[in-house]
Design an enzyme around this catalytic site. Structure first.
Site, short mmCIF file in Angstrom:
data_model
loop_
_atom_site.label_atom_id
_atom_site.label_comp_id
_atom_site.label_asym_id
_atom_site.label_seq_id
_atom_site.Cartn_x
_atom_site.Cartn_y
_atom_site.Cartn_z
CB SER A 17 -0.91 0.03 1.23
OG SER A 17 -1.57 1.28 1.35
CE1 TYR A 75 -3.71 -1.95 4.91
CE2 TYR A 75 -3.27 0.32 4.30
CZ TYR A 75 -3.66 -0.96 3.96
OH TYR A 75 -4.03 -1.23 2.66
CE LYS A 112 -1.64 -4.11 2.95
NZ LYS A 112 -1.80 -5.47 2.37
#
Length: 301
Positions: free
Chosen positions: A149, A162, A166
């Site tokens: 991401s 997150y 990622k």
């Protein structure tokens, strides 16, 4: 393009994973549709989403089987790969797509919120990839495609867990590519831009926020699938250790960390000379921390 290949797609009960599974099947792959059927935050379970995608594939004449094991533990991740072996006799491609969100500003983030996201994204990518590795090595072929991401590659608000996971996935992919290239095994990453329930909680309290969401909604999950299928095929055998991004009808090759500028001082450095010479010389290459610079022209997803 992937006729006869056996493909595991994690988190394939909806969104990007569902479209990847459907596209793989339409191009001839036999697909293990993995999804525990949890909420966006990773809570609960439901066998329905995975089975619904399997039913869609079969209705279109394809071959697929559902699996509802979690990617976050080694034993259950092993069962995902074993499902491919038991049902189709081999494993050729792993698409690490499963994910959850527990967004919170860093100074408010709990240990549980950190752990939960890291376990699904980073541990999950490791566990499923590791379970497939001996089979890839033995058969002398294999292919990993991981979802990273721009939240990790570039940065984003309220997603320290997150983003860390990622960016870790991107590093994991690079290491797999290096370690397993001699066995004819490839590993690449994709940073997808697509509207799904994973980003359905983006605030729309202002006209600007609503306009942003409206733009993202035009980027459907199906736009990601063609690149994934191509990377899974033998047509892309030269692509290894790379990071791609897909935004609507655009495909990007992302840069990876390399030195961009250096300064040298023959007599060495002191803290004072670093402050007076080194940092000023390097400052022009700093990435901006605000969202107005070119680095932040994309909405991280």
């Amino acid at each position: 393009m992937v006729n006869g290949k056996v493909v595991v797609v994690t988190g394939a009960g909806g969104g990007i994973g569902r479209d990847i599974a459907l596209a793989m099947a339409s191009e001839g792959a036999k697909v293990v549709v993995n999804d525990i059927g949890a909420s966006v935050s990773g809570e609960g379970s439901n066998a329905g989403p995975a089975q619904a995608v399997v039913d869609e594939i079969k209705a279109l004449g394809g071959e697929a089987v559902a699996n509802t094991d979690s990617v976050s533990e080694a034993a259950s991740a092993g069962r995902i790969i074993q499902t491919a072996l038991d049902t189709f006799g081999r494993i050729d491609v792993v698409v690490n797509n499963a994910g959850i969100l527990r967004d919170r500003f860093f100074h408010k983030m709990s240990v549980d919120e950190w752990d939960a996201v890291i376990k699904v994204h980073l541990y999950g990518a490791f566990h499923v990839s590791r379970a497939a590795a001996p089979h890839f090595k033995e058969q002398g072929s294999g292919n990993y495609i991981h979802m990273t991401s721009t939240s990790g590659l570039i940065g984003n608000f309220g997603q320290a867990n997150y983003a860390a996971a990622k960016l870790g996935v991107a590093a994991l992919s690079k290491s797999i590519a290096v370690d397993m290239e001699k066995f004819n095994v490839r590993s690449n990453c994709i940073a997808p831009f697509a509207w799904s329930r994973m980003i359905g909680s983006i605030p729309t309290d202002t006209p600007e926020e609503q306009a942003r969401v409206d733009r993202i909604k035009q980027m459907t999950p199906a736009k990601i699938a063609p690149l994934v299928v191509c990377l899974a095929s033998d047509e892309s055998s030269y692509a290894n250790g790379q990071i791609f991004a897909v935004r609507n009808n655009e495909i990007f090759l992302m840069s990876q960390p390399r030195p961009v500028r250096s300064v040298h001082r023959s007599e060495g450095w002191t803290p004072e000379s670093v402050a007076s010479h080194a940092l000023p010389a390097l400052k022009a290459m700093f990435y901006p921390l605000d969202r107005s610079g070119d680095v932040f022209t994309w909405d991280p997803i």
